[in-house]
Structures are given as structure tokens and as C-alpha cells.
Design a protein around this motif. Structure first.
Motif, PDB file in Angstrom:
ATOM      1  N   ASP A 194      19.300 -27.972 122.271  1.00 35.07           N
ATOM      2  CA  ASP A 194      19.075 -26.580 122.393  1.00 35.07           C
ATOM      3  C   ASP A 194      18.266 -26.199 123.696  1.00 35.07           C
ATOM      4  O   ASP A 194      17.471 -26.990 124.081  1.00 35.07           O
ATOM      5  CB  ASP A 194      18.295 -25.735 121.350  1.00 35.07           C
ATOM      6  N   SER A 250      16.421 -23.761 124.357  1.00 35.28           N
ATOM      7  CA  SER A 250      15.157 -23.506 124.224  1.00 35.28           C
ATOM      8  C   SER A 250      13.835 -24.535 124.543  1.00 35.28           C
ATOM      9  O   SER A 250      13.094 -24.288 124.547  1.00 35.28           O
ATOM     10  CB  SER A 250      14.795 -22.985 122.646  1.00 35.28           C
ATOM     11  N   ASP A 251      14.375 -25.808 124.307  1.00 31.74           N
ATOM     12  CA  ASP A 251      13.731 -26.931 124.749  1.00 31.74           C
ATOM     13  C   ASP A 251      13.347 -27.326 126.130  1.00 31.74           C
ATOM     14  O   ASP A 251      12.497 -28.098 126.611  1.00 31.74           O
ATOM     15  CB  ASP A 251      14.134 -28.191 124.197  1.00 31.74           C
ATOM     16  N   ARG A 267      23.019 -30.359 126.904  1.00 37.06           N
ATOM     17  CA  ARG A 267      22.742 -28.996 126.139  1.00 37.06           C
ATOM     18  C   ARG A 267      24.041 -28.099 126.482  1.00 37.06           C
ATOM     19  O   ARG A 267      24.085 -26.898 125.811  1.00 37.06           O
ATOM     20  CB  ARG A 267      21.541 -28.361 126.388  1.00 37.06           C
ATOM     21  N   LYS A 298       8.723 -20.575 124.375  1.00 36.41           N
ATOM     22  CA  LYS A 298       9.856 -21.054 124.040  1.00 36.41           C
ATOM     23  C   LYS A 298      10.883 -20.029 124.956  1.00 36.41           C
ATOM     24  O   LYS A 298      10.760 -18.918 125.106  1.00 36.41           O
ATOM     25  CB  LYS A 298      10.328 -21.067 122.707  1.00 36.41           C
ATOM     26  N   GLU A 354      15.081 -19.195 126.074  1.00 36.48           N
ATOM     27  CA  GLU A 354      16.345 -18.519 125.491  1.00 36.48           C
ATOM     28  C   GLU A 354      16.929 -19.579 124.716  1.00 36.48           C
ATOM     29  O   GLU A 354      17.095 -20.871 125.153  1.00 36.48           O
ATOM     30  CB  GLU A 354      17.030 -17.851 126.477  1.00 36.48           C
ATOM     31  N   THR A 355      17.312 -19.419 123.482  1.00 35.81           N
ATOM     32  CA  THR A 355      18.005 -20.301 122.531  1.00 35.81           C
ATOM     33  C   THR A 355      19.628 -20.467 123.152  1.00 35.81           C
ATOM     34  O   THR A 355      20.297 -19.636 123.674  1.00 35.81           O
ATOM     35  CB  THR A 355      18.027 -19.921 120.955  1.00 35.81           C
ATOM     36  N   SER A 356      20.100 -21.506 122.750  1.00 37.58           N
ATOM     37  CA  SER A 356      21.640 -21.747 122.850  1.00 37.58           C
ATOM     38  C   SER A 356      22.409 -20.955 122.246  1.00 37.58           C
ATOM     39  O   SER A 356      23.201 -20.435 122.841  1.00 37.58           O
ATOM     40  CB  SER A 356      22.032 -23.177 122.294  1.00 37.58           C
ATOM     41  N   GLN A 406      21.763 -17.544 121.650  1.00 39.53           N
ATOM     42  CA  GLN A 406      21.772 -16.401 122.420  1.00 39.53           C
ATOM     43  C   GLN A 406      22.754 -16.567 123.467  1.00 39.53           C
ATOM     44  O   GLN A 406      23.422 -15.705 123.993  1.00 39.53           O
ATOM     45  CB  GLN A 406      20.442 -16.093 122.605  1.00 39.53           C
TER      46      GLN A 406
END
Length: 509
Positions: free
Chosen positions: A193, A195-196, A233, A402, A404-406, A408
Motif C-alpha cells: 500500500d 500509505s506505507d 506498490r 499515514k 494517502e492509501t492505494s 484512494q
């Protein structure tokens, strides 16, 4: 006595039904014809031991086995079970009246148990097309073959189960696999992800643009800057595979024997071959052609880490598949074609020492030029986005917040791809911006006067090469799609210009 049993051979990603004709006659001998390879020729020893260990026997008569059509090369040990059933029927040890309604495949161990085979999915598809009632194969392959509706798939563990079924001594339950449920349940669970990833916001933006337009991308930066972490990612922000894409991808991995009891592949593949790979291993081939890494990455990502360390001839063989999105392997008597529509993600250090030519770590520009020279111009020509990756400062690394996530990012990518699908609906082989040719660029990347002047000034001041012109327009079109703009505007051109680092004169110092 003559009997016929049916198996299947895989050529490319398609299967061909093979008729195994077994005849027993007076005399002694074992004759196997029909262009079998050594693995098939050795089957007599495996079959004889398996029969003996299951209370049966190899008939002491002349056995002639023909694998028709006889002019097609057959390979592998997957015909053991087919031949064994044929021998038992021809010698009168079993009676199986409806055996011609089934495809039978499997490699025999000496005790009669079955080992997995390759290509179960294309074999099942062909069996259904030709109206076969069922397909017997080893248990570990049953899930992938059960993807195909309309044919009974029987996963068996040993020879005895098959014989008992045909003699009516026992019943077998066909394998059941709910393709659509399993596929859609696994779509939204990427392994890695975004976010990491700490910092690198500009690089994340680049990856989003690359995913939205299907653009090839190269990341240039020193060791430890996060190039590999970002590349891994990328599949998580690509649009989910359609069911058709999943079947295409699963077929290729089935042929290569890489499914490992997985039914249907729902995640886009990510392939990262080592730089010592040969050109045959990359594009596919061999005496008996097998899919290479570029086909294994079909509908996914091919990541080439430390691009200049790959042999030049290995990189050059990718040029044609990058354009045609398929690779054709020709031999004297046959030709096979493997699909290879993938996104190329490459990374590299800017110099042999790993660093840029800056004040802290001065590097001789001639060394950088020599290092870059390992990559040919025509290959770089096929990479739309060049971006420099700089190390992440301590403040960003230690930040607990954190990113932005994948998921999103993926939503924006999906919306951009939908706009492109609508735009290119009348073109058969164009689905996203990276596939546009010069004609499409002139039609869909019309610039206003301000945008034209900006592009002209950038090419003059930065001494951008002519090959950068079309690439900038393609990337700008994708940026406009992400912004939900019908036209390509000046700000889209300005951002796209930033992503052509290697075309700038003086970049090497």
C-alpha cells in the motif's frame, strides 16, 4: 485390440486435443510413435511400476501407441495417465465404455499417485469447446480447470480412483469453483500500500499518472531512495482486472505451471527478473517454447531494477513486444504467440557509484554518460516518464502520519481510465493514452495557443529532443484526464515537461 483415449497438448496459450491410440497384438515390444519427447518415451517405466503397485500388470504383448496428430511435437510427462488407461483397456484389464467422452491427463508416480501438470486451464477450455463431458486431472490442478463452466472437472489423487470411476465401482464429485465470487472478493486487497511510503509525494504523483495512462516509467535515484518500494506498490493503484483479463493472465501462468493451486488470478501480476536474465527467459522461447517474463507480466507490471546492469541484447529484444504488445516465437515447424501487454517500470542509479553529480558527491559526467549509454535510445524512446527520486529527509521518515492509501489513488486512476475508454471506444487496439499513435495524438491532444507557446519555449530552453514532443503530449493528456478536463491546458503541459529528465541537455552535468 485397439482403443482410443484423449489427452491434450498446449501450444502457446491454446490447447490441441491429442488422440492416444493403443493397440495390442501378438509379439513382444513397446512402440511409442507420434513425435513424443524423452519424458513421454520414459513413461513406460513409470506406467509399468504404477500398474504393478496397484495390482495390475503391463501386458506381455506387443504394444503400439500412436499420439495423433502424429506431426505435432508432444512434450512432458502429463500423458502418463492417458497412456496407462489406454493400455489397460487394450489389454482387457478394465472396461470403460464412455472413456471417449473425457480428457485424461496426469503424471504418474511409481506408486500410482498423480503429480501436477501444466496448462490445465487452456486444456479445460478446449475440452469444453469440443464437447467433452469431463476432464480428469491431478487434484492440485482441479481448481484452475474448474474455472471453466460447462464441463465436469474431476480432481483425482491416484490411478485407482480413475479406474474405479470408469468401472462403476465409485463415483467422483466434480470440482466446483464460483469464479465470479472468488474473483470479485479478491479484487480490493493489494499486497502493498502507498500509505506505507514516507514522503516522495512528487513520485507518488508520477506513479498515479503512469497508472492512469498506462505509461512506461523509469525512476532514477541513489540507493535507498525508495525506487523498489514505490514500484512494488504500482499494481495496487492500477484498475482492477476485468474477468476477461483475469482469464487471459491465468492461462499464461497455467501454461508456465506457476499457479500453485490458485483458481483464478485476481491481482495484476508483478514480475521482477534479476539483471542476469537471458533474452530467452525474458521474452520466452526455448526448444519447446515457454512464456517469458514479459508474458508472465501480461496485464500487470514488469519491473527491471538497475536497468543498465541488464545485458544490452536482453533489453533490445523488448523493443518489439513493447510496441506490438505480443511476442511471436517462430520455429521451423510451428509458431506460437504469447500476449505481452504490460507496463514497464525501470529503475537505475544515475552513475556507477550510485549518486548524482552534486556538491556532496561529485561524479564525473563522462562516467554518468557512459553508464546511461548502456541503455539504447530506441528503448528510452518507449518510456514516457523519466523522474528523479531523491532520498527522503529524516523529518519525513520519522513522521508517524499515514499517507494517502492505494485505494484512494486507485479511484482517481479508475475514473481517468473510464474517460479514456469512452474516448477510444471506436478503436480496436487503443484502450488508454500510452497506446496512442501520432494520428490519435493529433486528434485528442489539440493545444491552445498558450499551451503551444509553453511547449515551444520548453523545448528551446531545455533543449528537449524531438522524441520528447509526442511523449509530453501523451502524458499531458493523462494529466488532463485526472483533472477531468476535456482539453489539454497549459498547466498540464507544464507538469508533463517535468517528467522528461533524460531528454534535457546538460542533465548529466
Amino acid at each position: 485390440m485397439l482403443v482410443k483415449v484423449f489427452g491434450s497438448a498446449v501450444f502457446g496459450v491454446e490447447a490441441t486435443t491429442i488422440t492416444i491410440e493403443v493397440n495390442t497384438d501378438k509379439g513382444i515390444g513397446y512402440h511409442l510413435v507420434g513425435l513424443p519427447d524423452n519424458a513421454i518415451k520414459e513413461s513406460c517405466y513409470r506406467i509399468a511400476a504404477a500398474l504393478k503397485n496397484n495390482g495390475l500388470e503391463m501386458p506381455g504383448r506387443k504394444i503400439t501407441i500412436n499420439m495423433a496428430p502424429a506431426d505435432l511435437r508432444k512434450e512432458g510427462s502429463a500423458y502418463d495417465l492417458t497412456i496407462a488407461v489406454g493400455i489397460l483397456m487394450a489389454s482387457g484389464q478394465i472396461i470403460a465404455k464412455d472413456v471417449n467422452q473425457y480428457i485424461i491427463m496426469g503424471e504418474l508416480s511409481l506408486d500410482g499417485t498423480l503429480q501436477p501438470i501444466s496448462g490445465a486451464l487452456p486444456i479445460a477450455i478446449k475440452a469444453k469447446e469440443e464437447g467433452f463431458k469431463g476432464f480428469f486431472l491431478p487434484k492440485p490442478n482441479a481448481t484452475e480447470a474448474a474455472i471453466v463452466d460447462g464441463i465436469n472437472v474431476f480432481g483425482v489423487e491416484n490411478l485407482k480412483q480413475v479406474l474405479d470411476f470408469f468401472e462403476g465401482k465409485s463415483l467422483l464429485e466434480p470440482e466446483v469453483f464460483d469464479t465470479r465470487t472468488a474473483f470479485f472478493n479478491a479484487l480490493d486487497h493489494p499486497e502493498f500500500d502507498f500509505s506505507d511510503v514516507k514522503g516522495q509525494e512528487s513520485i507518488k504523483r508520477c506513479m498515479e499518472i503512469a497508472a492512469a495512462g498506462g505509461h512506461n516509467i523509469i525512476l532514477i535515484g541513489p540507493p535507498g531512495a525508495g525506487k523498489t518500494m514505490l514500484a512494488k506498490r504500482l499494481p495496487g493503484i492500477l484498475p482492477p482486472m476485468t474477468l476477461r483479463e483475469a482469464l487471459e493472465t491465468t492461462k499464461i501462468h497455467s501454461v508456465a505451471g506457476k499457479l500453485k493451486s490458485v483458481g483464478l488470478m485476481s491481482q495484476r501480476p508483478f514480475r521482477s527478473p534479476h539483471h542476469t536474465i537471458s533474452n530467452v527467459a525474458l521474452v520466452g522461447g526455448g526448444s519447446y517454447p515457454q512464456p517469458g517474463e514479459i508474458s508472465m507480466a501480461h496485464n500487470g507490471v514488469l519491473f527491471l531494477d538497475e536497468l543498465p546492469e541488464f545485458k544490452r541484447d536482453v533489453l533490445e529484444v523488448m523493443r518489439q513486444p513493447l510496441e506490438d504488445r505480443e511476442v511471436t516465437i517462430s520455429r521451423a515447424k510451428f509458431t506460437v504467440t504469447y500476449p505481452s501487454s504490460f507496463m514497464l517500470v525501470a529503475s537505475m542509479n544515475p552513475s556507477p557509484g550510485g549518486f548524482f553529480n552534486d556538491g556532496d558527491t561529485p561524479v564525473n559526467p563522462s562516467e554518468m554518460r557512459r553508464y546511461m549509454g548502456k541503455i539504447s535510445g530506441p528503448l528510452l524512446d518507449r518510456i514516457d516518464i523519466h523522474i528523479e527520486v531523491t532520498p527522503v529527509p529524516f523529518e519525513k521518515l520519522s513522521d508517524l502520519q499515514k499517507g494517502e492509501t492505494s485505494a484512494q489513488i486507485r479511484q482517481r486512476v479508475i475514473r481517468a481510465r473510464e474517460r479514456q475508454s469512452t474516448r477510444f471506444f471506436k478503436f480496436d487496439h487503443v484502450h488508454y493514452n500510452a497506446q496512442m499513435n501520432t494520428k490519435h495524438i493529433r486528434e485528442f491532444c489539440v493545444l491552445d495557443e498558450a499551451s503551444l507557446q509553453l511547449l515551444k519555449q520548453a523545448m528551446d530552453r531545455l533543449n528537449l529532443s524531438a522524441r520528447a514532443y509526442d511523449r509530453i503530449l501523451k502524458v499531458a493528456r493523462t494529466i488532463a484526464d485526472l483533472d477531468d478536463c476535456v482539453n489539454v491546458l497549459a498547466q498540464h503541459i507544464a507538469e508533463a515537461i517535468q517528467y522528461r529528465s533524460l531528454d534535457r541537455e546538460g542533465w548529466l552535468g
